[in-house]
Design an enzyme around this catalytic site. Structure first.
Site, PDB file in Angstrom:
ATOM      1  N   GLY A  34       0.636  -1.098   1.668  1.00 19.02           N
ATOM      2  CA  GLY A  34       0.110  -0.782   2.986  1.00 19.02           C
ATOM      3  C   GLY A  34       0.295   0.657   3.378  1.00 19.02           C
ATOM      4  N   LYS A  35       0.503   1.523   2.371  1.00 22.71           N
ATOM      5  CA  LYS A  35       0.661   2.958   2.646  1.00 22.71           C
ATOM      6  C   LYS A  35      -0.672   3.684   2.597  1.00 22.71           C
ATOM      7  CE  LYS A  35       5.249   2.915   0.457  1.00 22.71           C
ATOM      8  NZ  LYS A  35       6.043   3.376  -0.706  1.00 22.71           N
ATOM      9  N   VAL A  36      -1.582   3.169   1.791  1.00 22.86           N
ATOM     10  CA  VAL A  36      -2.918   3.747   1.633  1.00 22.86           C
ATOM     11  C   VAL A  36      -3.934   2.636   1.840  1.00 22.86           C
ATOM     12  CG1 VAL A  36      -4.497   4.936   0.050  1.00 22.86           C
ATOM     13  CG2 VAL A  36      -2.064   5.483   0.014  1.00 22.86           C
TER      14      VAL A  36
END
EC number: 2.5.1.46
Length: 342
Positions: free
Chosen positions: A285-287
């Protein structure tokens, strides 16, 4: 040419690079874009970077790892800060040590990667691959650090961003990253602060003087930046702590990074973050799955200048075109005519 119905992926032929004597760097990188392998990746990186810099809604993060300052890349970073192309810098203590040395007019020197390191040790010369640095630089650096650390407040903890800003204030060199960040009020986050000569000097001072460095003191302001950003983009030179520290900031927000460019030579097979693909970051869920991303596998002392030069060239051409269009419109308005605009 015969393409069967089942070969629908065969859409775009490879375009051989054509290199001419009169092309600029933008045209050179565009010539690589139609090729394969690393050539196409640096072309894509320039495309994404130009779009990211052009997007006024995007907060621009820059993660700087590796020995990029000793290698001669510091002015590129300092100029990006001064031109508003870096809003948040996340880097290592080591890079800031070497930037401070250069900022204090203590240069690095061209060396030899095949040197006899025993002889270098006897001569008081430190080696970073093919870059040399004399030991006595660090003796002078200690005097500088001890003097400026003594000016820090003792009645409250000092955050690392405040510490870096204090260093930049005392470096009178426009090509310094620390000074540029100080002048432009750009925060420098240095989460591995003790892992450097700066950290050692802070510890030495603290042995006999009051000093409290708050390692978590920067987190609140950083999270505010992430929460308030309409969009976010990041460039990573190398990986390590700067990469993870940057990417993890979005874990506490409802969004991900919209643009991510990674310049690295590390591969993903060992499981280390420096070589981890940006696709892997999607799982955390960082990119975002729809984010514009690219990883360029090559020496960043080559790919960073190429990418920045191409993007700068395109932005300059765009600005010149807009200025020309505005001038024509003004002339048309004076004559009572209607001039079409984009």
């Amino acid at each position: 040419m015969h393409i069967t119905e089942g070969q629908s992926k065969l859409v775009k032929p490879i375009v051989p690079a054509e290199i001419t004597a009169d092309m600029d760097l933008d045209e050179f990188v565009k010539a690589l874009s139609g090729c394969g392998f690393g050539a196409r990746r640096i072309g894509k990186a320039a495309d994404i970077y130009t779009e990211m810099l052009s997007d006024e809604k995007t907060v621009k993060f820059f993660g700087l790892a590796g020995a990029m300052v000793p290698a001669g890349m510091r002015k590129i970073i300092a100029d990006l800060i001064r031109d508003g192309h870096i809003n948040v810098l996340i880097t290592t203590g080591a890079n800031m040590v070497h930037d401070a040395l250069e900022g204090l007019y203590m240069p690095h020197y061209v060396g030899d990667d095949t040197a006899n390191d025993v002889e270098l040790r006897e001569e008081g010369i430190d080696r970073i691959y093919d870059v040399y640095l004399p030991d006595n630089h660090f003796e002078d650096f200690e005097g500088f650090m001890q003097e400026i650390i003594a000016e820090l407040p003792t009645e409250k903890p000092v955050s690392i961003v405040e510490f870096m800003r204090h260093m930049g204030k005392h470096i009178d060199n426009p090509d310094s990253i620390l000074r540029a960040a100080y002048d432009m009020n750009v925060p420098i986050y240095c989460p591995a602060f003790p892992d450097s000569v700066i950290g050692l000097q802070a510890w030495l001072y603290k042995e006999t003087n009051p000093l409290v460095i708050d390692a978590l003191g920067d987190m609140h302001d950083l999270m505010d930046i992430c929460w308030e950003a309409e969009k976010a983009g990041a460039v990573f030179v190398g990986g390590g702590v700067p990469k993870n520290y940057t990417l993890q900031t979005m874990l506490v927000t409802p969004r991900e990074f919209d643009y991510v460019i990674q310049l690295t030579m590390d591969t993903p097979q060992t499981g280390g973050l420096s070589g981890a693909t940006l696709d892997e970051a999607v799982s955390w869920g960082k990119v975002n799955a729809e984010s514009k991303t690219v990883t360029v596998y090559s020496d960043a002392t080559i790919t960073l200048p190429l990418m920045v030069a191409a993007a700068r060239s395109r932005l300059k051409k765009k600005a010149a075109g807009q200025a020309e269009q505005a001038e024509k419109k003004n002339e048309a308005d004076k004559d009572g005519l209607t001039y079409p605009t984009d």
